[in-house]
Scaffold this motif. Structure first.
Motif, PDB file in Angstrom:
ATOM      1  N   ARG A  20      29.672  31.014 -73.235  1.00 27.51           N
ATOM      2  CA  ARG A  20      30.028  30.396 -71.948  1.00 27.51           C
ATOM      3  C   ARG A  20      31.532  30.069 -71.899  1.00 27.51           C
ATOM      4  NH1 ARG A  20      25.584  29.261 -68.911  1.00 27.51           N
ATOM      5  NH2 ARG A  20      23.609  29.101 -70.017  1.00 27.51           N
ATOM      6  N   MET A  21      32.065  29.570 -72.996  1.00 32.76           N
ATOM      7  CA  MET A  21      33.496  29.268 -73.039  1.00 32.76           C
ATOM      8  C   MET A  21      34.322  30.557 -72.992  1.00 32.76           C
ATOM      9  SD  MET A  21      33.637  26.094 -72.764  1.00 32.76           S
ATOM     10  CE  MET A  21      35.390  25.839 -72.983  1.00 32.76           C
ATOM     11  N   PHE A  22      33.817  31.616 -73.613  1.00 32.31           N
ATOM     12  CA  PHE A  22      34.463  32.932 -73.524  1.00 32.31           C
ATOM     13  C   PHE A  22      34.551  33.369 -72.060  1.00 32.31           C
ATOM     14  CE2 PHE A  22      33.325  37.406 -72.811  1.00 32.31           C
ATOM     15  CZ  PHE A  22      34.499  38.027 -73.227  1.00 32.31           C
ATOM     16  N   LEU A  29      41.985  33.251 -67.705  1.00 29.37           N
ATOM     17  CA  LEU A  29      43.146  33.946 -68.280  1.00 29.37           C
ATOM     18  C   LEU A  29      43.149  35.446 -68.042  1.00 29.37           C
ATOM     19  CD1 LEU A  29      43.408  32.079 -71.707  1.00 29.37           C
ATOM     20  CD2 LEU A  29      44.577  31.568 -69.557  1.00 29.37           C
ATOM     21  N   GLY A  30      41.989  36.002 -67.731  1.00 30.06           N
ATOM     22  CA  GLY A  30      41.911  37.421 -67.456  1.00 30.06           C
ATOM     23  C   GLY A  30      41.601  38.268 -68.673  1.00 30.06           C
ATOM     24  N   ASP A  33      43.646  38.825 -72.589  1.00 37.34           N
ATOM     25  CA  ASP A  33      44.328  37.697 -73.233  1.00 37.34           C
ATOM     26  C   ASP A  33      43.400  37.074 -74.276  1.00 37.34           C
ATOM     27  OD1 ASP A  33      45.959  35.645 -74.009  1.00 37.34           O
ATOM     28  OD2 ASP A  33      46.128  34.712 -72.034  1.00 37.34           O
ATOM     29  N   TRP A  34      43.054  37.875 -75.268  1.00 32.75           N
ATOM     30  CA  TRP A  34      42.085  37.429 -76.280  1.00 32.75           C
ATOM     31  C   TRP A  34      42.654  36.293 -77.125  1.00 32.75           C
ATOM     32  CZ3 TRP A  34      38.990  39.389 -73.339  1.00 32.75           C
ATOM     33  CH2 TRP A  34      38.986  40.725 -72.959  1.00 32.75           C
ATOM     34  N   ARG A  35      43.949  36.339 -77.382  1.00 37.04           N
ATOM     35  CA  ARG A  35      44.585  35.264 -78.149  1.00 37.04           C
ATOM     36  C   ARG A  35      44.519  33.945 -77.376  1.00 37.04           C
ATOM     37  NH1 ARG A  35      49.949  36.860 -80.664  1.00 37.04           N
ATOM     38  NH2 ARG A  35      48.447  37.772 -82.073  1.00 37.04           N
ATOM     39  N   ASN A  40      42.485  28.609 -76.564  1.00 39.62           N
ATOM     40  CA  ASN A  40      42.233  27.549 -75.591  1.00 39.62           C
ATOM     41  C   ASN A  40      40.775  27.342 -75.190  1.00 39.62           C
ATOM     42  OD1 ASN A  40      45.067  26.898 -75.155  1.00 39.62           O
ATOM     43  ND2 ASN A  40      45.174  28.957 -74.297  1.00 39.62           N
ATOM     44  N   TYR A  41      39.917  28.317 -75.451  1.00 39.84           N
ATOM     45  CA  TYR A  41      38.536  28.208 -74.980  1.00 39.84           C
ATOM     46  C   TYR A  41      37.511  28.344 -76.102  1.00 39.84           C
ATOM     47  CZ  TYR A  41      40.530  28.306 -70.362  1.00 39.84           C
ATOM     48  OH  TYR A  41      41.259  27.989 -69.245  1.00 39.84           O
ATOM     49  N   VAL A  42      37.634  29.370 -76.917  1.00 40.77           N
ATOM     50  CA  VAL A  42      36.673  29.589 -78.012  1.00 40.77           C
ATOM     51  C   VAL A  42      37.427  29.366 -79.317  1.00 40.77           C
ATOM     52  CG1 VAL A  42      34.874  31.095 -78.932  1.00 40.77           C
ATOM     53  CG2 VAL A  42      35.590  31.354 -76.558  1.00 40.77           C
ATOM     54  N   ILE A  43      37.737  28.118 -79.598  1.00 39.80           N
ATOM     55  CA  ILE A  43      38.604  27.798 -80.734  1.00 39.80           C
ATOM     56  C   ILE A  43      37.940  28.058 -82.082  1.00 39.80           C
ATOM     57  CG2 ILE A  43      40.003  26.181 -79.416  1.00 39.80           C
ATOM     58  CD1 ILE A  43      38.428  23.913 -80.741  1.00 39.80           C
TER      59      ILE A  43
END
Length: 90
Positions: A20-22, A29-30, A33-35, A40-43
């Motif tokens: 869900r965060m992914f 972020l689109g 932008d995997w980094r 920021n989302y899937v830490i």
């Protein structure tokens, strides 16, 4: 010998919350932008793991109408995440 921390070892399934965060990160972020999504989302996942998850997610999305299959984590789609997180300010 180097040992990767928890979710950085091979074969650890993604949780529903991580997925869900992914999706939220993907929406914000689109694609590509995997980094940023990892940071920021899937830490709990590395950028490489996020990219791999994305690749599988997009393949699965393109195959949705082609055949019957069992349900999976990849069935959670961005619209559901939008609705779920619309009240949050992340």
């Amino acid at each position: 010998m180097f040992v990767m921390p928890n979710n950085h070892s091979a074969g650890v399934p993604w949780t529903e919350e991580e997925h869900r965060m992914f999706l939220l990160g993907l929406q914000k972020l689109g694609k590509g932008d995997w980094r940023g999504i990892a940071r920021n989302y899937v830490i709990s996942r590395s950028p490489t793991q996020v990219a791999s998850h994305a690749q599988k997610y997009f393949i699965r999305q393109s195959n949705v109408s082609r055949r019957k299959r069992r349900s999976s984590l990849f069935d959670i789609v961005a619209d559901e995440v939008s609705t779920m997180f619309s009240s949050l300010s992340i």
